[in-house]
Write a protein that holds these residues in place. Structure first.
Motif, PDB file in Angstrom:
ATOM      1  N   ALA A   1       5.689   5.464  -9.323  1.00  0.00           N
ATOM      2  CA  ALA A   1       6.824   4.919 -10.065  1.00  0.00           C
ATOM      3  C   ALA A   1       7.972   4.557  -9.127  1.00  0.00           C
ATOM      4  CB  ALA A   1       7.289   5.923 -11.111  1.00  0.00           C
ATOM      5  N   GLU A   2       8.183   5.363  -8.108  1.00  0.00           N
ATOM      6  CA  GLU A   2       9.238   5.066  -7.140  1.00  0.00           C
ATOM      7  C   GLU A   2       8.908   3.784  -6.372  1.00  0.00           C
ATOM      8  OE1 GLU A   2      11.451   7.068  -3.247  1.00  0.00           O
ATOM      9  OE2 GLU A   2      10.212   8.323  -4.554  1.00  0.00           O
ATOM     10  N   ALA A   3       7.639   3.607  -6.010  1.00  0.00           N
ATOM     11  CA  ALA A   3       7.241   2.407  -5.271  1.00  0.00           C
ATOM     12  C   ALA A   3       7.366   1.149  -6.127  1.00  0.00           C
ATOM     13  CB  ALA A   3       5.813   2.560  -4.766  1.00  0.00           C
ATOM     14  N   VAL A   4       7.075   1.280  -7.408  1.00  0.00           N
ATOM     15  CA  VAL A   4       7.188   0.133  -8.318  1.00  0.00           C
ATOM     16  C   VAL A   4       8.650  -0.206  -8.594  1.00  0.00           C
ATOM     17  CG1 VAL A   4       6.759  -0.634 -10.686  1.00  0.00           C
ATOM     18  CG2 VAL A   4       4.941   0.489  -9.378  1.00  0.00           C
ATOM     19  N   GLY A   5       9.469   0.811  -8.705  1.00  0.00           N
ATOM     20  CA  GLY A   5      10.890   0.599  -8.949  1.00  0.00           C
ATOM     21  C   GLY A   5      11.159  -0.002 -10.313  1.00  0.00           C
ATOM     22  N   VAL A  21      -0.799  -2.315 -10.734  1.00  0.00           N
ATOM     23  CA  VAL A  21      -1.058  -1.142  -9.901  1.00  0.00           C
ATOM     24  C   VAL A  21      -2.550  -0.829  -9.964  1.00  0.00           C
ATOM     25  CG1 VAL A  21      -0.594   1.321  -9.558  1.00  0.00           C
ATOM     26  CG2 VAL A  21       1.256  -0.221 -10.284  1.00  0.00           C
ATOM     27  N   ILE A  22      -3.165  -0.653  -8.805  1.00  0.00           N
ATOM     28  CA  ILE A  22      -4.581  -0.308  -8.718  1.00  0.00           C
ATOM     29  C   ILE A  22      -4.718   1.121  -8.195  1.00  0.00           C
ATOM     30  CG2 ILE A  22      -6.809  -0.898  -7.683  1.00  0.00           C
ATOM     31  CD1 ILE A  22      -5.762  -3.780  -7.398  1.00  0.00           C
ATOM     32  N   ASP A  23      -5.365   1.985  -8.980  1.00  0.00           N
ATOM     33  CA  ASP A  23      -5.665   3.368  -8.607  1.00  0.00           C
ATOM     34  C   ASP A  23      -4.419   4.194  -8.252  1.00  0.00           C
ATOM     35  OD1 ASP A  23      -8.364   3.025  -9.036  1.00  0.00           O
ATOM     36  OD2 ASP A  23      -8.865   2.717  -6.927  1.00  0.00           O
ATOM     37  N   PRO A  24      -3.579   4.510  -9.230  1.00  0.00           N
ATOM     38  CA  PRO A  24      -2.374   5.315  -8.971  1.00  0.00           C
ATOM     39  C   PRO A  24      -2.714   6.793  -8.789  1.00  0.00           C
ATOM     40  CG  PRO A  24      -2.556   4.880 -11.303  1.00  0.00           C
ATOM     41  CD  PRO A  24      -3.685   4.128 -10.650  1.00  0.00           C
ATOM     42  N   ALA A  25      -3.152   7.158  -7.613  1.00  0.00           N
ATOM     43  CA  ALA A  25      -3.714   8.488  -7.360  1.00  0.00           C
ATOM     44  C   ALA A  25      -2.645   9.545  -7.107  1.00  0.00           C
ATOM     45  CB  ALA A  25      -4.662   8.422  -6.162  1.00  0.00           C
ATOM     46  N   HIS A  26      -2.904  10.741  -7.603  1.00  0.00           N
ATOM     47  CA  HIS A  26      -2.242  11.989  -7.237  1.00  0.00           C
ATOM     48  C   HIS A  26      -0.804  12.157  -7.716  1.00  0.00           C
ATOM     49  CE1 HIS A  26      -5.757  12.826  -4.888  1.00  0.00           C
ATOM     50  NE2 HIS A  26      -5.514  11.855  -4.011  1.00  0.00           N
ATOM     51  N   SER A  27       0.058  11.152  -7.536  1.00  0.00           N
ATOM     52  CA  SER A  27       1.484  11.345  -7.790  1.00  0.00           C
ATOM     53  C   SER A  27       2.073  10.200  -8.608  1.00  0.00           C
ATOM     54  CB  SER A  27       2.266  11.476  -6.471  1.00  0.00           C
ATOM     55  OG  SER A  27       3.659  11.516  -6.712  1.00  0.00           O
ATOM     56  N   ALA A  28       2.267  10.437  -9.903  1.00  0.00           N
ATOM     57  CA  ALA A  28       2.907   9.430 -10.742  1.00  0.00           C
ATOM     58  C   ALA A  28       4.322   9.145 -10.259  1.00  0.00           C
ATOM     59  CB  ALA A  28       2.923   9.901 -12.193  1.00  0.00           C
ATOM     60  N   GLU A  29       4.991  10.174  -9.773  1.00  0.00           N
ATOM     61  CA  GLU A  29       6.372  10.003  -9.308  1.00  0.00           C
ATOM     62  C   GLU A  29       6.431   9.054  -8.116  1.00  0.00           C
ATOM     63  OE1 GLU A  29      10.175  12.712  -7.776  1.00  0.00           O
ATOM     64  OE2 GLU A  29       8.258  13.666  -8.262  1.00  0.00           O
ATOM     65  N   ALA A  30       5.529   9.231  -7.160  1.00  0.00           N
ATOM     66  CA  ALA A  30       5.523   8.368  -5.977  1.00  0.00           C
ATOM     67  C   ALA A  30       5.200   6.926  -6.345  1.00  0.00           C
ATOM     68  CB  ALA A  30       4.521   8.893  -4.955  1.00  0.00           C
ATOM     69  N   ARG A  71       0.840  -1.198   0.000  1.00  0.00           N
ATOM     70  CA  ARG A  71       0.000   0.000   0.000  1.00  0.00           C
ATOM     71  C   ARG A  71       0.873   1.246   0.000  1.00  0.00           C
ATOM     72  NH1 ARG A  71      -4.267   2.293   4.539  1.00  0.00           N
ATOM     73  NH2 ARG A  71      -2.367   2.348   5.796  1.00  0.00           N
ATOM     74  N   LEU A  72       0.525   2.166  -0.883  1.00  0.00           N
ATOM     75  CA  LEU A  72       1.126   3.494  -0.923  1.00  0.00           C
ATOM     76  C   LEU A  72       0.004   4.494  -0.699  1.00  0.00           C
ATOM     77  CD1 LEU A  72       3.443   5.531  -1.728  1.00  0.00           C
ATOM     78  CD2 LEU A  72       2.601   5.277  -4.091  1.00  0.00           C
ATOM     79  N   VAL A  73       0.185   5.461   0.190  1.00  0.00           N
ATOM     80  CA  VAL A  73      -0.815   6.495   0.425  1.00  0.00           C
ATOM     81  C   VAL A  73      -0.329   7.801  -0.198  1.00  0.00           C
ATOM     82  CG1 VAL A  73      -2.126   7.807   2.145  1.00  0.00           C
ATOM     83  CG2 VAL A  73      -1.581   5.394   2.564  1.00  0.00           C
ATOM     84  N   THR A  74      -1.174   8.379  -1.051  1.00  0.00           N
ATOM     85  CA  THR A  74      -0.857   9.647  -1.695  1.00  0.00           C
ATOM     86  C   THR A  74      -1.945  10.662  -1.352  1.00  0.00           C
ATOM     87  OG1 THR A  74      -1.990   8.977  -3.727  1.00  0.00           O
ATOM     88  CG2 THR A  74       0.389   8.555  -3.601  1.00  0.00           C
ATOM     89  N   SER A  75      -1.616  11.937  -1.439  1.00  0.00           N
ATOM     90  CA  SER A  75      -2.537  12.994  -1.021  1.00  0.00           C
ATOM     91  C   SER A  75      -2.761  13.992  -2.148  1.00  0.00           C
ATOM     92  CB  SER A  75      -1.977  13.725   0.210  1.00  0.00           C
ATOM     93  OG  SER A  75      -1.790  12.824   1.282  1.00  0.00           O
ATOM     94  N   ILE A 101      -0.424  -2.008  -4.882  1.00  0.00           N
ATOM     95  CA  ILE A 101       0.533  -2.633  -5.793  1.00  0.00           C
ATOM     96  C   ILE A 101       0.550  -4.128  -5.472  1.00  0.00           C
ATOM     97  CG2 ILE A 101       2.938  -2.712  -6.546  1.00  0.00           C
ATOM     98  CD1 ILE A 101       3.166   0.235  -5.611  1.00  0.00           C
ATOM     99  N   VAL A 102       0.182  -4.936  -6.451  1.00  0.00           N
ATOM    100  CA  VAL A 102       0.063  -6.378  -6.264  1.00  0.00           C
ATOM    101  C   VAL A 102       1.077  -7.060  -7.160  1.00  0.00           C
ATOM    102  CG1 VAL A 102      -1.496  -8.351  -6.346  1.00  0.00           C
ATOM    103  CG2 VAL A 102      -2.419  -6.068  -5.876  1.00  0.00           C
ATOM    104  N   GLY A 103       1.931  -7.900  -6.574  1.00  0.00           N
ATOM    105  CA  GLY A 103       2.908  -8.603  -7.392  1.00  0.00           C
ATOM    106  C   GLY A 103       4.061  -9.125  -6.573  1.00  0.00           C
ATOM    107  N   ASP A 104       5.199  -9.330  -7.245  1.00  0.00           N
ATOM    108  CA  ASP A 104       6.392  -9.834  -6.567  1.00  0.00           C
ATOM    109  C   ASP A 104       7.570  -8.939  -6.903  1.00  0.00           C
ATOM    110  OD1 ASP A 104       7.014 -10.541  -9.179  1.00  0.00           O
ATOM    111  OD2 ASP A 104       6.771 -12.706  -8.868  1.00  0.00           O
ATOM    112  N   ASP A 105       8.771  -9.489  -6.842  1.00  0.00           N
ATOM    113  CA  ASP A 105       9.954  -8.672  -7.110  1.00  0.00           C
ATOM    114  C   ASP A 105      10.189  -8.444  -8.592  1.00  0.00           C
ATOM    115  OD1 ASP A 105      10.445  -8.433  -4.426  1.00  0.00           O
ATOM    116  OD2 ASP A 105      11.959 -10.024  -4.344  1.00  0.00           O
TER     117      ASP A 105
END
Length: 208
Positions: A49-53, A38-47, A7-11, A29-33
């Motif tokens: 993308a960083e979480a997905v790596g 990605v479900i509902d990438p709200a508010h910040s594409a940068e955040a 889970r990533l929380v964006t504002s 974000i559902v998956g493995d390494d």
């Protein structure tokens, strides 16, 4: 490594019917390494993308078309080079933000595979006409967007929403899932189907 849920929380803000409100959104974000959905990438594409790596994004799934859930979706899809999916009944909401259509349409029963698990689309209208939940039985999980929260249904007091319809969606599509299913919501804390199911009559009596 086995599939997991992050889970990533964006504002940001949510705007509809002439009002604007500050909101915190859950991005799932559902998956493995190696690969994710990605479900509902709200508010910040940068955040996001960083979480997905460096992982490959198989798809971006939108639970519905309200602007807090979609405003960063196109930029996120471009960054992650992944197709963007939305139920076509929310096209009118999408079109308040974008001139071009999403990459793909979601239909009830569609299956999305990632990291050895399957997510199945459940059309759960009411909060919006195209609201869609995604169930992942192998993870004992359902992603409900703004259809079901800890404590009851999502809001139905604004345009394109319908309280009797959201109740029917929850009753027929969500509360039929196993009681131990964890409900991953669009905002706020998770809950379980077993914790929410006993309160259906209270929600109906409350009427909103």
């Amino acid at each position: 490594m086995a599939a997991r849920i992050e889970r990533l929380v964006t504002s940001g803000t949510f705007s509809l019917d002439g009002g604007t409100w500050d909101v915190d959104n859950n991005v799932w974000i559902v998956g493995d390494d190696s690969e994710v959905i990605v479900i509902d990438p709200a508010h910040s594409a940068e955040a996001v993308a960083e979480a997905v790596g460096e992982r490959r994004t198989v798809a971006i799934l939108l639970t519905h078309g309200h602007d807090d859930h979609i405003r960063a979706a196109r930029e996120t899809a471009d960054r992650l080079q992944a197709p963007l999916h939305l139920h076509p009944a929310d096209a009118m909401l999408w079109e308040t933000v974008y001139d071009s259509a999403p990459d793909a349409k979601i239909a009830d029963g569609d299956v999305f595979s990632v990291a050895g698990v399957e997510l199945t689309a459940l059309h759960t209208p009411g909060h919006s006409p195209g609201s869609t939940s995604f169930t992942a039985p192998q993870l004992d999980a359902v992603f409900t967007g703004d259809t079901l929260f800890q404590g009851g249904p999502g809001a139905t007091g604004r345009s394109f929403s319908d309280f009797p319809l959201i109740i029917e969606s929850i009753r027929g599509k969500l509360l039929t899932l196993p009681a131990e299913t964890v409900v991953h919501t669009g905002h706020g804390d998770t809950t379980t189907i077993g914790d929410e199911a006993p309160h259906l009559d209270e929600w109906i009596a409350r009427g909103h």
